[in-house]
Write a protein that holds these residues in place. Structure first.
Motif, PDB file in Angstrom:
ATOM      1  N   CYS A 101      -7.038  -0.637   3.295  1.00  0.00           N
ATOM      2  CA  CYS A 101      -6.754  -0.715   1.846  1.00  0.00           C
ATOM      3  C   CYS A 101      -5.299  -0.392   1.532  1.00  0.00           C
ATOM      4  CB  CYS A 101      -7.678   0.210   1.055  1.00  0.00           C
ATOM      5  SG  CYS A 101      -9.407  -0.152   1.331  1.00  0.00           S
ATOM      6  N   GLU A 102      -4.391  -0.933   2.337  1.00  0.00           N
ATOM      7  CA  GLU A 102      -2.975  -0.635   2.148  1.00  0.00           C
ATOM      8  C   GLU A 102      -2.292  -1.657   1.247  1.00  0.00           C
ATOM      9  OE1 GLU A 102      -2.228   1.699   6.360  1.00  0.00           O
ATOM     10  OE2 GLU A 102      -1.336  -0.276   6.089  1.00  0.00           O
ATOM     11  N   MET A 103      -1.076  -1.284   0.832  1.00  0.00           N
ATOM     12  CA  MET A 103      -0.245  -2.162   0.000  1.00  0.00           C
ATOM     13  C   MET A 103       0.858  -2.752   0.870  1.00  0.00           C
ATOM     14  SD  MET A 103      -1.520  -1.646  -2.924  1.00  0.00           S
ATOM     15  CE  MET A 103      -2.800  -0.522  -3.459  1.00  0.00           C
ATOM     16  N   VAL A 104       1.109  -4.032   0.719  1.00  0.00           N
ATOM     17  CA  VAL A 104       2.222  -4.658   1.434  1.00  0.00           C
ATOM     18  C   VAL A 104       3.163  -5.238   0.382  1.00  0.00           C
ATOM     19  CG1 VAL A 104       2.908  -6.503   3.019  1.00  0.00           C
ATOM     20  CG2 VAL A 104       0.809  -5.215   3.449  1.00  0.00           C
ATOM     21  N   HIS A 105       4.420  -4.832   0.435  1.00  0.00           N
ATOM     22  CA  HIS A 105       5.417  -5.370  -0.501  1.00  0.00           C
ATOM     23  C   HIS A 105       6.347  -6.304   0.251  1.00  0.00           C
ATOM     24  CE1 HIS A 105       4.584  -2.488  -3.809  1.00  0.00           C
ATOM     25  NE2 HIS A 105       4.201  -1.711  -2.807  1.00  0.00           N
ATOM     26  N   LEU A 106       6.476  -7.513  -0.250  1.00  0.00           N
ATOM     27  CA  LEU A 106       7.443  -8.457   0.314  1.00  0.00           C
ATOM     28  C   LEU A 106       8.555  -8.608  -0.721  1.00  0.00           C
ATOM     29  CD1 LEU A 106       4.959 -11.174   1.663  1.00  0.00           C
ATOM     30  CD2 LEU A 106       6.180  -9.472   3.012  1.00  0.00           C
ATOM     31  N   LEU A 107       9.747  -8.160  -0.360  1.00  0.00           N
ATOM     32  CA  LEU A 107      10.864  -8.173  -1.306  1.00  0.00           C
ATOM     33  C   LEU A 107      11.978  -9.073  -0.789  1.00  0.00           C
ATOM     34  CD1 LEU A 107      11.204  -4.326  -2.030  1.00  0.00           C
ATOM     35  CD2 LEU A 107       9.770  -6.000  -3.210  1.00  0.00           C
ATOM     36  N   GLY A 108      12.595  -9.801  -1.697  1.00  0.00           N
ATOM     37  CA  GLY A 108      13.715 -10.636  -1.278  1.00  0.00           C
ATOM     38  C   GLY A 108      14.092 -11.613  -2.368  1.00  0.00           C
ATOM     39  N   ALA A 190      -7.876   0.653 -10.572  1.00  0.00           N
ATOM     40  CA  ALA A 190      -9.253   0.327 -10.179  1.00  0.00           C
ATOM     41  C   ALA A 190      -9.322  -0.027  -8.690  1.00  0.00           C
ATOM     42  CB  ALA A 190      -9.783  -0.826 -11.023  1.00  0.00           C
ATOM     43  N   ARG A 191      -8.242  -0.586  -8.168  1.00  0.00           N
ATOM     44  CA  ARG A 191      -8.245  -0.979  -6.747  1.00  0.00           C
ATOM     45  C   ARG A 191      -7.749   0.125  -5.823  1.00  0.00           C
ATOM     46  NH1 ARG A 191      -8.838  -6.254  -5.264  1.00  0.00           N
ATOM     47  NH2 ARG A 191      -7.958  -5.679  -3.258  1.00  0.00           N
ATOM     48  N   TYR A 192      -7.117   1.119  -6.395  1.00  0.00           N
ATOM     49  CA  TYR A 192      -6.426   2.124  -5.593  1.00  0.00           C
ATOM     50  C   TYR A 192      -7.344   2.748  -4.535  1.00  0.00           C
ATOM     51  CZ  TYR A 192      -3.799   6.346  -4.470  1.00  0.00           C
ATOM     52  OH  TYR A 192      -3.151   7.346  -3.795  1.00  0.00           O
ATOM     53  N   GLU A 193      -6.923   2.645  -3.300  1.00  0.00           N
ATOM     54  CA  GLU A 193      -7.658   3.144  -2.129  1.00  0.00           C
ATOM     55  C   GLU A 193      -9.029   2.478  -1.947  1.00  0.00           C
ATOM     56  OE1 GLU A 193      -7.355   7.497  -2.341  1.00  0.00           O
ATOM     57  OE2 GLU A 193      -5.518   7.375  -1.151  1.00  0.00           O
ATOM     58  N   LYS A 194      -9.251   1.357  -2.671  1.00  0.00           N
ATOM     59  CA  LYS A 194     -10.520   0.624  -2.508  1.00  0.00           C
ATOM     60  C   LYS A 194     -10.284  -0.773  -1.971  1.00  0.00           C
ATOM     61  CE  LYS A 194     -13.046   2.761  -6.324  1.00  0.00           C
ATOM     62  NZ  LYS A 194     -12.121   2.800  -7.464  1.00  0.00           N
ATOM     63  N   GLY A 195      -9.052  -1.277  -2.141  1.00  0.00           N
ATOM     64  CA  GLY A 195      -8.772  -2.632  -1.687  1.00  0.00           C
ATOM     65  C   GLY A 195      -7.285  -2.819  -1.420  1.00  0.00           C
ATOM     66  N   ALA A 196      -6.981  -3.730  -0.507  1.00  0.00           N
ATOM     67  CA  ALA A 196      -5.579  -3.965  -0.135  1.00  0.00           C
ATOM     68  C   ALA A 196      -4.909  -4.906  -1.134  1.00  0.00           C
ATOM     69  CB  ALA A 196      -5.525  -4.560   1.260  1.00  0.00           C
ATOM     70  N   MET A 197      -3.587  -4.833  -1.182  1.00  0.00           N
ATOM     71  CA  MET A 197      -2.835  -5.757  -2.021  1.00  0.00           C
ATOM     72  C   MET A 197      -1.568  -6.211  -1.289  1.00  0.00           C
ATOM     73  SD  MET A 197      -3.044  -3.863  -5.764  1.00  0.00           S
ATOM     74  CE  MET A 197      -2.271  -5.149  -6.727  1.00  0.00           C
ATOM     75  N   ILE A 198      -1.162  -7.434  -1.575  1.00  0.00           N
ATOM     76  CA  ILE A 198       0.173  -7.886  -1.163  1.00  0.00           C
ATOM     77  C   ILE A 198       0.910  -8.192  -2.456  1.00  0.00           C
ATOM     78  CG2 ILE A 198       1.550  -9.589   0.092  1.00  0.00           C
ATOM     79  CD1 ILE A 198      -0.796 -10.127   1.906  1.00  0.00           C
ATOM     80  N   LEU A 199       2.092  -7.638  -2.603  1.00  0.00           N
ATOM     81  CA  LEU A 199       2.875  -7.869  -3.822  1.00  0.00           C
ATOM     82  C   LEU A 199       4.217  -8.466  -3.435  1.00  0.00           C
ATOM     83  CD1 LEU A 199       1.606  -4.586  -4.017  1.00  0.00           C
ATOM     84  CD2 LEU A 199       1.715  -5.416  -6.351  1.00  0.00           C
ATOM     85  N   THR A 200       4.656  -9.467  -4.160  1.00  0.00           N
ATOM     86  CA  THR A 200       5.969 -10.035  -3.854  1.00  0.00           C
ATOM     87  C   THR A 200       6.881  -9.873  -5.061  1.00  0.00           C
ATOM     88  OG1 THR A 200       5.909 -12.312  -4.685  1.00  0.00           O
ATOM     89  CG2 THR A 200       4.731 -11.879  -2.619  1.00  0.00           C
ATOM     90  N   SER A 201       8.144  -9.596  -4.786  1.00  0.00           N
ATOM     91  CA  SER A 201       9.102  -9.426  -5.885  1.00  0.00           C
ATOM     92  C   SER A 201      10.514  -9.786  -5.447  1.00  0.00           C
ATOM     93  CB  SER A 201       9.060  -7.981  -6.381  1.00  0.00           C
ATOM     94  OG  SER A 201       9.937  -7.844  -7.469  1.00  0.00           O
ATOM     95  N   LEU A 222       4.149   2.522  -9.437  1.00  0.00           N
ATOM     96  CA  LEU A 222       4.776   2.679  -8.118  1.00  0.00           C
ATOM     97  C   LEU A 222       4.131   3.811  -7.333  1.00  0.00           C
ATOM     98  CD1 LEU A 222       8.515   1.981  -8.930  1.00  0.00           C
ATOM     99  CD2 LEU A 222       6.991   0.619  -7.490  1.00  0.00           C
ATOM    100  N   ASP A 223       3.698   4.841  -8.043  1.00  0.00           N
ATOM    101  CA  ASP A 223       3.037   5.970  -7.403  1.00  0.00           C
ATOM    102  C   ASP A 223       1.832   5.473  -6.589  1.00  0.00           C
ATOM    103  OD1 ASP A 223       2.784   8.865  -7.158  1.00  0.00           O
ATOM    104  OD2 ASP A 223       0.868   8.531  -8.189  1.00  0.00           O
ATOM    105  N   ARG A 224       1.044   4.575  -7.200  1.00  0.00           N
ATOM    106  CA  ARG A 224      -0.129   4.019  -6.495  1.00  0.00           C
ATOM    107  C   ARG A 224       0.255   2.929  -5.500  1.00  0.00           C
ATOM    108  NH1 ARG A 224      -0.868   6.828 -10.879  1.00  0.00           N
ATOM    109  NH2 ARG A 224      -2.963   7.566 -11.342  1.00  0.00           N
ATOM    110  N   LEU A 225       1.247   2.134  -5.892  1.00  0.00           N
ATOM    111  CA  LEU A 225       1.563   0.960  -5.055  1.00  0.00           C
ATOM    112  C   LEU A 225       2.439   1.298  -3.846  1.00  0.00           C
ATOM    113  CD1 LEU A 225       2.133  -1.712  -7.849  1.00  0.00           C
ATOM    114  CD2 LEU A 225       0.175  -1.506  -6.317  1.00  0.00           C
ATOM    115  N   LEU A 226       3.028   2.488  -3.852  1.00  0.00           N
ATOM    116  CA  LEU A 226       3.855   2.849  -2.693  1.00  0.00           C
ATOM    117  C   LEU A 226       3.173   3.869  -1.783  1.00  0.00           C
ATOM    118  CD1 LEU A 226       7.429   2.914  -4.264  1.00  0.00           C
ATOM    119  CD2 LEU A 226       6.458   1.229  -2.695  1.00  0.00           C
ATOM    120  N   HIS A 227       1.998   4.337  -2.220  1.00  0.00           N
ATOM    121  CA  HIS A 227       1.222   5.234  -1.371  1.00  0.00           C
ATOM    122  C   HIS A 227       0.492   4.320  -0.366  1.00  0.00           C
ATOM    123  CE1 HIS A 227      -2.086   8.545  -1.167  1.00  0.00           C
ATOM    124  NE2 HIS A 227      -1.182   8.682  -0.214  1.00  0.00           N
ATOM    125  N   HIS A 228       0.463   4.631   0.895  1.00  0.00           N
ATOM    126  CA  HIS A 228      -0.108   3.756   1.931  1.00  0.00           C
ATOM    127  C   HIS A 228       0.521   2.356   1.849  1.00  0.00           C
ATOM    128  CE1 HIS A 228      -3.251   6.784   1.783  1.00  0.00           C
ATOM    129  NE2 HIS A 228      -3.686   6.359   0.619  1.00  0.00           N
TER     130      HIS A 228
END
Ligand code: ADP
Ligand code: MG
Length: 280
Positions: A101-108, A190-201, A222-228
């Motif tokens: 249930c981690e967050m992946v950020h793709l930045l560029g 609602a998703r925090y620590e329950k499901g993974a996300m990929i975010l692009t920016s 950011l507190d939720r999206l940068l944890h794990h």
């Protein structure tokens, strides 16, 4: 033998196994001629039917996940983007981040393949049997705003919270209203620590206050999206503009800085719409 044959046929019809039914005669013939063993015959019939179903399942799931047109890791040219560590992407393709249930950020900057990679990882997850949903941030927020207006917000958030992987594409291209930011926060929560996300920016985290029109909501997000979280920066040229580099002014050609952020032009309004044309 004939009675047995027609019984098998009936069973295949009842079980809705059209591919096996289609192949039955030829497989039985090869079996009788000693070309294949009984186990091989069973294997062939089941494998063909299974491949047909699996292909259909994947096609259907890719459509409902909003992952068409289909992008794959195989069709991504890693040599075009040397700043990107191929191994890190391939490790993500093992999908352990989804389990965890981690967050992946793709930045560029625009055109560096963020959406392609996010979708390709989504396609990999669909093939592995995971539930996936992909949307642009603006689409997601519009849908949440509409649902709230119609008194269906809780239901909509449950829908977005349900998939094992939620891909939120294009954070930062369009400014978000305070109400929209708040709704997105509810979804992330609602998703925090329950499901993974990929975010692009195309924007750095320092600019999220500006994107979401409110530094307090941005900080909570950011507190939720940068944890794990796994953060991957792509610092290269636009694949869209390859071959046309000479037509593009130097300052927007490549390596548009992710950090430090450019000073906000007008507080709380995000980037002007003209930046959108870089994306298209
Ligand atoms: P971004 O989301 O970073 O703006 P995209 O992922 O939308 O960029 O890429 C723009 C287009 O270029 C898409 O059609 C994408 O499939 C293609 N593309 C980008 N980078 C690559 C690459 N390294 N190899 C193959 N195709 C790429
Ligand atoms: Mg994109």
């Amino acid at each position: 033998m004939i009675a047995l044959g027609s019984r098998i046929r009936e069973s295949l019809v009842g079980l809705r196994m059209p591919r096996a039914l289609e192949l039955l005669d030829s497989v039985v013939q090869r079996l009788e001629q000693g070309e294949i063993t009984a186990l091989e015959a069973i294997d062939q019939l089941l494998l063909e039917e299974y491949s047909l179903r699996e292909g259909r399942r994947v096609t259907m799931a890719l459509t409902t996940a909003n992952l068409t047109p289909v992008k794959t890791l195989e069709s991504f040219d890693f040599t075009f983007q040397p700043s990107l560590d191929r191994d890190r992407i391939m490790t993500l393709a093992q999908l352990e981040f989804v389990e965890r249930c981690e967050m992946v950020h793709l930045l560029g900057p625009p055109g560096t393949g963020k959406s392609h990679l996010a979708s390709a990882l989504g396609v990999t997850a669909v093939k592995a049997g995971k539930s996936v949903y992909r949307a642009n941030l603006a689409q997601l927020i519009n849908a949440l705003v509409k649902a709230e207006r119609e008194g269906r917000l809780a239901e909509k958030i449950r829908f977005y919270a349900r998939s094992a992987l939620l891909i939120v594409d294009e954070i930062g291209y369009l400014p978000i209203s305070a109400g929209g930011a708040n709704l997105f926060f509810q979804l992330v929560n609602a998703r925090y620590e329950k499901g993974a996300m990929i975010l692009t920016s195309n924007r750095g985290f320092a600019e999220w206050g500006e994107i979401f029109g409110d530094p307090v909501v941005a900080t909570a997000l950011l507190d939720r999206l940068l944890h794990h979280a796994v953060v991957i920066h792509i610092e290269g040229a636009s694949y869209r503009l390859r071959g046309h580099a000479d037509l593009i002014p130097e300052h927007i050609r490549a390596n548009a800085p992710i950090s430090p952020p450019p000073p906000p032009k007008k507080r709380g309004r995000g980037r002007p719409a003209k930046d959108r044309t870089q994306e298209i």
